[in-house]
Design an enzyme around this catalytic site. Structure first.
Site, short mmCIF file in Angstrom:
data_model
loop_
_atom_site.label_atom_id
_atom_site.label_comp_id
_atom_site.label_asym_id
_atom_site.label_seq_id
_atom_site.Cartn_x
_atom_site.Cartn_y
_atom_site.Cartn_z
CB CYS A 142 -0.92 0.00 1.21
SG CYS A 142 -1.82 -1.54 1.47
CB ALA A 143 3.60 2.16 -2.32
N GLY A 194 4.63 6.87 -1.68
CA GLY A 194 5.95 6.25 -1.61
C GLY A 194 6.88 6.72 -0.52
N GLY A 195 6.38 7.35 0.54
CA GLY A 195 7.27 7.80 1.61
C GLY A 195 8.06 6.66 2.23
CE LYS A 196 4.79 4.10 7.03
NZ LYS A 196 3.86 5.15 6.54
CG ASP A 225 -1.80 2.79 -3.25
OD1 ASP A 225 -1.40 2.69 -2.08
OD2 ASP A 225 -2.89 3.31 -3.55
CG ASP A 244 1.58 2.45 5.82
OD1 ASP A 244 0.91 2.46 6.87
OD2 ASP A 244 2.04 3.49 5.31
CB CYS A 299 -1.21 6.18 10.86
SG CYS A 299 -2.32 6.45 9.46
#
Length: 389
Positions: free
Chosen positions: A206-207, A210-212, A230, A278, A331
């Site tokens: 679940c990009a 693309g932060g992670k 995604d 994520d 989160c």
């Protein structure tokens, strides 16, 4: 602008924000930026004052207000100077009457308050810090700190720095040179929990934007296979230019069709050393950054999110190779999205075992760890690392 003019502008903005929250529209920051773009007469002091009024009203109201005037009246009943601005003169709000509806003060929506530990409530309304991650392939934390005099090391990760809220990071030389990324320390911890290494095959299921994924690319040193997937085309399309800026061109992007993920990911079955999930979630752990998001969450939406999370875990499980790891993160501070979700997965899945050694900060909660604003100074996350036999 006079105080009354600022109050009227705040009411107009709050009206837009309330409607957007109800109907799934743009975020408050976006609406505020649009509002001022068409009102060039408002000076910088006026903009700051209006923005402050809007966010004070948002943070004060746990439940969605009936309208912007009700939200600001709730604030005015506790602020005599603001109440005086409701004087009815041109371009100002009409005077407040004794029987007018106003919002009641509250941190969380009433239906949700008991689902989140009370010790976290106040912290969810505090202003969040601005964290950055240093790209270790290009530099180190000390070198970047020397370039950013206001930066201090974050307490929990080796490549994190913290800057004063509102710092113009994207105007700095380290940003322009691809040396840093804006990323909360909690998000950095999730990427570290994946333990991606050079030569691995890693999937960020679940990009998003693309932060992670970029943090995983940094850990892999540009070597191996890193796939970012995604279902949101617009968000995923933001990854390639970000990857190019930090010299992470080896990342593969795959757009998924909801319900038909196997058509795109079938070749990865039992091939991945690490799958990071994520998952889409309530976002309760990030409400200090987007306080109006409290007005967007409903019981029905939460139920749909938990169903989506369950499905994503089942998809991810098929892609992890024997001996590999599934890392799940949300989160959220709501148990049914975190510990409860993983407990249910373990009950229906054979061969996965939770690992206790995820990272040092946080508190153990069932099969994973909970990071939170009050306890760890990060955004709120539940993280579990599961090893496949």
């Amino acid at each position: 602008m006079r105080p009354g003019g600022r109050a009227q502008a705040a009411i107009e903005l709050l009206d837009e924000i309330i409607v957007a929250a109800r109907d799934g529209g743009a975020a408050a920051d976006t609406l505020i930026a649009r509002y001022f773009k068409t009102r060039r007469y408002a000076g910088s002091k006026d903009r700051r004052a209006i923005r402050d009024l809007v966010y004070r009203a948002i943070r004060r109201a746990g439940d969605p207000p009936a309208h912007g005037r009700a939200a600001l009246i709730g604030l005015a009943r506790e602020d005599s100077e603001l109440a005086a601005a409701f004087d009815g003169s041109p371009h100002t709000p009409a005077p407040i009457t004794d029987d007018e509806v106003s919002t009641r003060p509250g941190v969380l929506p009433r239906w949700l308050a008991k689902r989140i530990d009370r010790s976290e409530h106040a912290a969810l309304l505090e202003r969040a810090p601005l964290d950055i991650r240093v790209n270790s392939r290009k530099t180190d934390r000390d070198a970047v700190a020397a370039m950013l005099p206001d930066a201090v090391p974050t307490p929990h990760v080796p490549n994190g720095l913290r800057l004063p809220e509102g710092s113009a990071v994207e105007a700095t030389q380290p940003w322009l040179d691809g040396l840093i990324e804006i990323q909360d320390e909690g998000s950095q911890l999730i990427a570290l929990a994946a333990r991606a290494r050079p030569g691995m095959t890693v999937l960020d299921l679940c990009a998003g934007a693309g932060g992670k994924t970029l943090a995983l690319a940094d850990a892999m040193g540009g070597e191996g296979r890193l796939i970012a997937s995604d279902t949101n085309r617009a968000r995923l399309s933001r990854l390639p230019p970000r990857a190019q800026r930090v010299d992470a061109g080896f990342i593969e992007s795959r757009l998924l069709d909801p319900g038909r993920e196997a058509n795109v990911l079938g070749d990865l079955e039992e091939q991945c050393d690490v799958v990071l999930v994520d998952a889409p979630c309530s976002g309760t752990g990030t409400w200090r950054r987007n306080p109006e998001a409290r007005w967007r969450l409903t019981p029905d939406r939460l139920a749909k999110l938990t169903e989506t999370q369950s499905g994503l875990l089942d998809i991810a499980a098929q892609l992890v190779k024997p001996g590999g790891a599934l890392v799940y993160a949300v989160c959220s501070l709501i148990e049914e999205e975190g510990a409860g979700q993983i407990a249910a997965f373990l009950a229906r899945s054979i061969g996965f075992t939770p690992e206790r050694d995820i990272f040092t900060p946080g508190r153990y909660l069932g099969p994973g760890k909970l990071l939170s604003p009050a306890h760890d100074g990060t955004d709120g996350f539940f993280v579990a690392r599961l090893r496949r036999a």
